[in-house]
Design a protein around this motif. Structure first.
Motif, PDB file in Angstrom:
ATOM      1  N   SER A  43       0.828  -1.212   0.000  1.00  0.00           N
ATOM      2  CA  SER A  43       0.000   0.000   0.000  1.00  0.00           C
ATOM      3  C   SER A  43       0.860   1.259   0.000  1.00  0.00           C
ATOM      4  N   LYS A  45       2.532   1.536  -3.507  1.00  0.00           N
ATOM      5  CA  LYS A  45       1.563   2.027  -4.498  1.00  0.00           C
ATOM      6  C   LYS A  45       1.335   3.531  -4.345  1.00  0.00           C
ATOM      7  N   GLU A  46       1.224   3.980  -3.114  1.00  0.00           N
ATOM      8  CA  GLU A  46       1.035   5.413  -2.879  1.00  0.00           C
ATOM      9  C   GLU A  46       2.234   6.211  -3.373  1.00  0.00           C
ATOM     10  N   CYS A  85       4.140   5.463  -5.765  1.00  0.00           N
ATOM     11  CA  CYS A  85       4.202   5.392  -7.230  1.00  0.00           C
ATOM     12  C   CYS A  85       3.085   6.173  -7.917  1.00  0.00           C
ATOM     13  N   SER A  86       2.156   6.685  -7.142  1.00  0.00           N
ATOM     14  CA  SER A  86       0.947   7.262  -7.733  1.00  0.00           C
ATOM     15  C   SER A  86       1.225   8.451  -8.642  1.00  0.00           C
ATOM     16  N   ASN A  87       2.283   9.196  -8.389  1.00  0.00           N
ATOM     17  CA  ASN A  87       2.588  10.363  -9.221  1.00  0.00           C
ATOM     18  C   ASN A  87       3.833  10.172 -10.089  1.00  0.00           C
ATOM     19  N   TYR A 100      -1.184  -5.810  -8.867  1.00  0.00           N
ATOM     20  CA  TYR A 100      -0.894  -4.394  -9.099  1.00  0.00           C
ATOM     21  C   TYR A 100      -0.197  -4.189 -10.442  1.00  0.00           C
TER      22      TYR A 100
END
Length: 256
Positions: free
Chosen positions: A174, A177-178, A180-182, A211
């Motif tokens: 989690s 992923k956060e 990598c979000s931008n 993912y």
């Protein structure tokens, strides 16, 4: 770590060990370490410890083992050093070595405990702070990890470096992923490829596979797509998804 820093740490450690009243190891130990003669250092330090039971010799044993690639033994000898040495007489160099060696050996409890001493003494450098942060995440001490990140790392790391650090520290997906979000897709693929080489747990591999699949339909250069398929193959293989693993292996082979 640069050779000059090793020399400084070794000399400082020797000074501390002598000045704090420990049983003196042979003066040649520091010289052997600075010269980089690690097999001879290991032999001499072991002989010194066997003869005098001087805890300082254990530091040099661990240093030689680490430099020769035996991190597990180095961790064990540093643990013995800490158990035999009064807390006030533990050298700064030994704590710094412990953070590095324990990080390489994935002994996150030792990383966290020794980094905490370095922080208390205002002696925590950037690389040690990164290992400290990773250790705290691994130990699920999220609040402490957030404090370390805010204090030492926030202003020094770009988003890609932060994502890499999370993967190397086995942080929860989690958080990865956060982070990598931008990121642009090619950098996300770099993170996925790194994760595919680090993940060993089947359940974790399955989570990463789910993912990573979400990026299959995104636009990317051929070399980036090949890296994505490589990551997908590794995640599939490690999660025992054989049909998917064969699929991605074929797709890798189909690309130039």
């Amino acid at each position: 770590m640069m050779r000059t820093r090793w020399c400084t740490l070794l000399l400082f450690s020797l000074f501390l060990l002598f000045s704090m009243g420990c049983a003196k190891p042979s003066p040649s130990l520091a010289e052997l370490a600075i010269e980089g003669d690690y097999p001879q250092l290991l032999q001499a330090a072991r002989a010194e410890f066997s003869k005098h039971y001087a805890s300082g010799a254990l530091y040099y044993i661990a240093l030689a083992q680490q430099r020769m690639g035996d991190n597990a033994e180095a961790v064990a000898d540093l643990a013995l050093y800490f158990s035999l040495t009064e807390e006030s007489k533990v050298s700064l160099a030994a704590r710094q070595l412990a953070v590095q060696v324990a990080g390489e050996a994935h002994q996150m409890g030792m990383v966290a405990s020794q980094a905490a001493y370095l922080e208390a003494g205002n002696a925590l450098d950037l690389e040690e702070a990164k290992l400290y942060y990773q250790a705290l995440l691994s130990l699920n001490r999220r609040d402490e990890a957030a404090r370390v990140f805010a204090t030492y790392l926030r202003q020094t790391m770009d988003p890609l470096s932060y994502a890499r650090m999370l993967v190397q520290g086995n942080a929860p997906l989690s958080m990865v992923k956060e982070s990598c979000s931008n990121l642009p897709v090619q950098e996300v693929v770099q993170i996925l490829l790194l994760a595919s080489s680090k993940v060993d747990d089947r359940q974790q591999a399955q989570a990463y596979l789910s993912y990573a699949v979400s990026f299959e339909n995104k636009e990317m250069a051929t070399d980036v797509r090949k890296d994505l398929y490589t990551a997908l193959y590794e995640f599939s293989r490690k999660s025992d998804a054989r049909v998917q693993a064969n699929k991605y292996q074929s797709l890798i082979q189909s690309l130039p």
